[in-house]
Write a protein that holds these residues in place. Structure first.
Motif, PDB file in Angstrom:
ATOM      1  N   GLU A   1       0.798  -1.219   0.000  1.00 15.81           N
ATOM      2  CA  GLU A   1       0.000   0.000   0.000  1.00 15.81           C
ATOM      3  C   GLU A   1       0.836   1.278   0.000  1.00 15.81           C
ATOM      4  O   GLU A   1       0.438   2.276  -0.592  1.00 15.81           O
ATOM      5  CB  GLU A   1      -0.927  -0.003   1.231  1.00 15.81           C
ATOM      6  CG  GLU A   1      -1.953  -1.124   1.171  1.00 15.81           C
ATOM      7  CD  GLU A   1      -2.546  -1.420   2.532  1.00 15.81           C
ATOM      8  OE1 GLU A   1      -3.774  -1.426   2.635  1.00 15.81           O
ATOM      9  OE2 GLU A   1      -1.763  -1.637   3.477  1.00 15.81           O
TER      10      GLU A   1
ATOM     11  N   THR B   1      -0.960   5.380   3.422  1.00 16.12           N
ATOM     12  CA  THR B   1      -2.388   5.098   3.538  1.00 16.12           C
ATOM     13  C   THR B   1      -2.829   5.262   4.978  1.00 16.12           C
ATOM     14  O   THR B   1      -2.176   4.766   5.899  1.00 16.12           O
ATOM     15  CB  THR B   1      -2.688   3.660   3.069  1.00 16.12           C
ATOM     16  OG1 THR B   1      -2.102   3.451   1.795  1.00 16.12           O
ATOM     17  CG2 THR B   1      -4.188   3.411   3.000  1.00 16.12           C
ATOM     18  N   SER B   2      -3.946   5.953   5.175  1.00 10.53           N
ATOM     19  CA  SER B   2      -4.536   6.075   6.512  1.00 10.53           C
ATOM     20  C   SER B   2      -5.914   5.429   6.508  1.00 10.53           C
ATOM     21  O   SER B   2      -6.545   5.258   5.463  1.00 10.53           O
ATOM     22  CB  SER B   2      -4.622   7.533   6.942  1.00 10.53           C
ATOM     23  OG  SER B   2      -5.482   8.259   6.079  1.00 10.53           O
ATOM     24  N   HIS B   3      -6.368   5.083   7.692  1.00 10.03           N
ATOM     25  CA  HIS B   3      -7.622   4.347   7.846  1.00 10.03           C
ATOM     26  C   HIS B   3      -8.574   5.155   8.719  1.00 10.03           C
ATOM     27  O   HIS B   3      -8.179   5.713   9.744  1.00 10.03           O
ATOM     28  CB  HIS B   3      -7.342   2.990   8.498  1.00 10.03           C
ATOM     29  CG  HIS B   3      -8.561   2.194   8.805  1.00 10.03           C
ATOM     30  ND1 HIS B   3      -9.414   1.723   7.829  1.00 10.03           N
ATOM     31  CD2 HIS B   3      -9.079   1.766   9.982  1.00 10.03           C
ATOM     32  CE1 HIS B   3     -10.399   1.049   8.393  1.00 10.03           C
ATOM     33  NE2 HIS B   3     -10.211   1.067   9.699  1.00 10.03           N
TER      34      HIS B   3
ATOM     35  N   LYS C   1      -5.463   7.745   0.588  1.00  9.17           N
ATOM     36  CA  LYS C   1      -4.099   7.811   0.098  1.00  9.17           C
ATOM     37  C   LYS C   1      -3.568   9.233   0.220  1.00  9.17           C
ATOM     38  O   LYS C   1      -4.259  10.189  -0.134  1.00  9.17           O
ATOM     39  CB  LYS C   1      -4.036   7.372  -1.371  1.00  9.17           C
ATOM     40  CG  LYS C   1      -4.450   5.930  -1.609  1.00  9.17           C
ATOM     41  CD  LYS C   1      -3.399   4.956  -1.140  1.00  9.17           C
ATOM     42  CE  LYS C   1      -3.765   3.540  -1.534  1.00  9.17           C
ATOM     43  NZ  LYS C   1      -2.784   2.549  -1.028  1.00  9.17           N
TER      44      LYS C   1
ATOM     45  N   THR D   1     -10.331   3.942   3.424  1.00 10.52           N
ATOM     46  CA  THR D   1      -8.918   4.280   3.545  1.00 10.52           C
ATOM     47  C   THR D   1      -8.625   5.475   2.638  1.00 10.52           C
ATOM     48  O   THR D   1      -9.339   5.728   1.672  1.00 10.52           O
ATOM     49  CB  THR D   1      -8.016   3.099   3.148  1.00 10.52           C
ATOM     50  OG1 THR D   1      -8.322   2.720   1.806  1.00 10.52           O
ATOM     51  CG2 THR D   1      -8.213   1.918   4.071  1.00 10.52           C
TER      52      THR D   1
ATOM     53  N   TYR E   1      -1.394   1.314   9.758  1.00 14.43           N
ATOM     54  CA  TYR E   1      -2.473   0.939  10.678  1.00 14.43           C
ATOM     55  C   TYR E   1      -2.643  -0.577  10.788  1.00 14.43           C
ATOM     56  O   TYR E   1      -3.323  -1.064  11.686  1.00 14.43           O
ATOM     57  CB  TYR E   1      -3.792   1.605  10.268  1.00 14.43           C
ATOM     58  CG  TYR E   1      -4.417   1.093   8.996  1.00 14.43           C
ATOM     59  CD1 TYR E   1      -5.243  -0.030   8.998  1.00 14.43           C
ATOM     60  CD2 TYR E   1      -4.202   1.745   7.788  1.00 14.43           C
ATOM     61  CE1 TYR E   1      -5.818  -0.491   7.822  1.00 14.43           C
ATOM     62  CE2 TYR E   1      -4.775   1.298   6.613  1.00 14.43           C
ATOM     63  CZ  TYR E   1      -5.579   0.176   6.633  1.00 14.43           C
ATOM     64  OH  TYR E   1      -6.153  -0.269   5.479  1.00 14.43           O
TER      65      TYR E   1
ATOM     66  N   ALA F   1       0.355  -0.691   4.961  1.00 19.85           N
ATOM     67  CA  ALA F   1      -0.094   0.512   5.654  1.00 19.85           C
ATOM     68  C   ALA F   1       0.184   0.402   7.152  1.00 19.85           C
ATOM     69  O   ALA F   1       0.052  -0.666   7.759  1.00 19.85           O
ATOM     70  CB  ALA F   1      -1.578   0.729   5.411  1.00 19.85           C
TER      71      ALA F   1
END
Length: 303
Positions: free
Chosen positions: A209, A233-235, A244, A242, A285, A283
């Motif tokens: 990712e 990438t964050s969640h 980008k 998600t 997370y 990622a």
């Protein structure tokens, strides 16, 4: 017109030859995992191909992590081999150092263990890092770093590192693992555009990712790097979505863009020459840490 073209080709060929001459001490590292273990009372050997591998000895047995290197000129110059553990070249910490190593002697002039957990259990010779009495805590991402000794000036071409993942079977659970690869070293033209290709290979249930491009190392200790471009990438905590995020850094901000995992750099400068790293990872997370990270480098000459 034809005469001008001929002169231009000859001039360009001369520039390439000069670039190659400058990098005659360029180092390339290759890692392979070999594990010696007892099976039904018989000594067995397993060999794994290059790139980032998993090996599964049981606790109490011995592991052999193979690391070989080459110098572009073919000269057998002394190098320092440093083994590190951790999450990529930028964050890995040293556990062991061997100085005065050559391809002919294949032994260390001096050795130093930095991490007490490896004291009395670790040694490098014959291109193998010998790790005795493997423990559950030895489940790590190991990096073999090779740097030329006695260089007149700091050069990121006289340095390289590759990774090996070691897994202890008695501590087994479904870890994630990504492996990366970049194109071969290249010669690029001043003022032009270049594309540095980077592939990420997904293993088990992992995802490729995030990607970080950086350059270096930029210091004599081979520990600092110049960030070029990143995608992470964050969640969302309240939904399955998600996001980008893309960012270029410093002087690279208006000259770089990603195409997939590959880096495109426009309007090349003389200062753009050097060693580029593509670091691929899952990622943050997902909490895979160093098991979900790999990095590979390529050297660029500018003529």
């Amino acid at each position: 017109m034809m005469k001008f073209l001929f002169v231009s080709v000859v001039a360009f060929a001369t520039l390439i030859a000069n670039a190659e001459a400058k990098s005659e001490n360029r180092i390339k590292v290759k890692t392979i995992v070999s594990v010696l273990y007892l099976l039904f009372g018989e000594l067995k050997t397993k060999m794994f191909s290059q790139f980032n591998e998993i090996t599964v000895p049981a606790e109490g047995e011995n592991a052999f992590l193979y690391c070989e290197y080459s110098i572009a000129s073919g000269a057998d110059l002394p190098v320092t081999v440093t083994w590190k553990v951790g999450d990529g070249p930028r964050y890995a910490t040293s556990i062991y150092e061997c100085t005065g190593y050559t391809n002919s002697a294949k032994t260390c002039s001096t050795e130093q263990v930095f991490d007490p957990a490896y004291e009395g259990r670790i040694k490098f010779e014959q291109n193998y890092l010998f790790l005795a009495s493997v423990q559950a805590s030895d489940n790590r991402n190991y990096w073999c770093q090779v740097a030329l000794e006695g260089s007149s000036e700091q050069s990121d071409e006289e340095f390289d590192m590759k990774s090996i993942v070691l897994e202890v079977v008695y501590n087994y659970y479904d870890k994630n693992l990504v492996t990366g690869n970049v194109q071969e070293d290249s010669v690029q033209q001043l003022g032009k555009e270049m594309v540095l290709h980077c592939d990420c290979f997904e293993m088990t249930s992992t995802w490729c990712e995030d990607v970080y491009w950086y350059k270096g190392p930029t210091d004599p200790d081979n520990s600092n790097y110049e960030l070029i471009y990143s995608r992470w990438t964050s969640h969302s905590a309240v939904s399955p979505e998600t996001f980008k995020h893309y960012q270029a850094y410093g002087d690279w901000e208006y000259r770089t863009v990603l195409s997939g995992n590959s880096l495109i750099v426009t309007t090349l400068k003389a200062s753009d020459a050097g060693r580029y790293w593509c670091e691929v990872r899952t990622a943050g997370y997902r909490n895979d840490g160093e098991w979900g990270t790999d990095a590979r480098s390529t050297v660029v000459e500018i003529v």
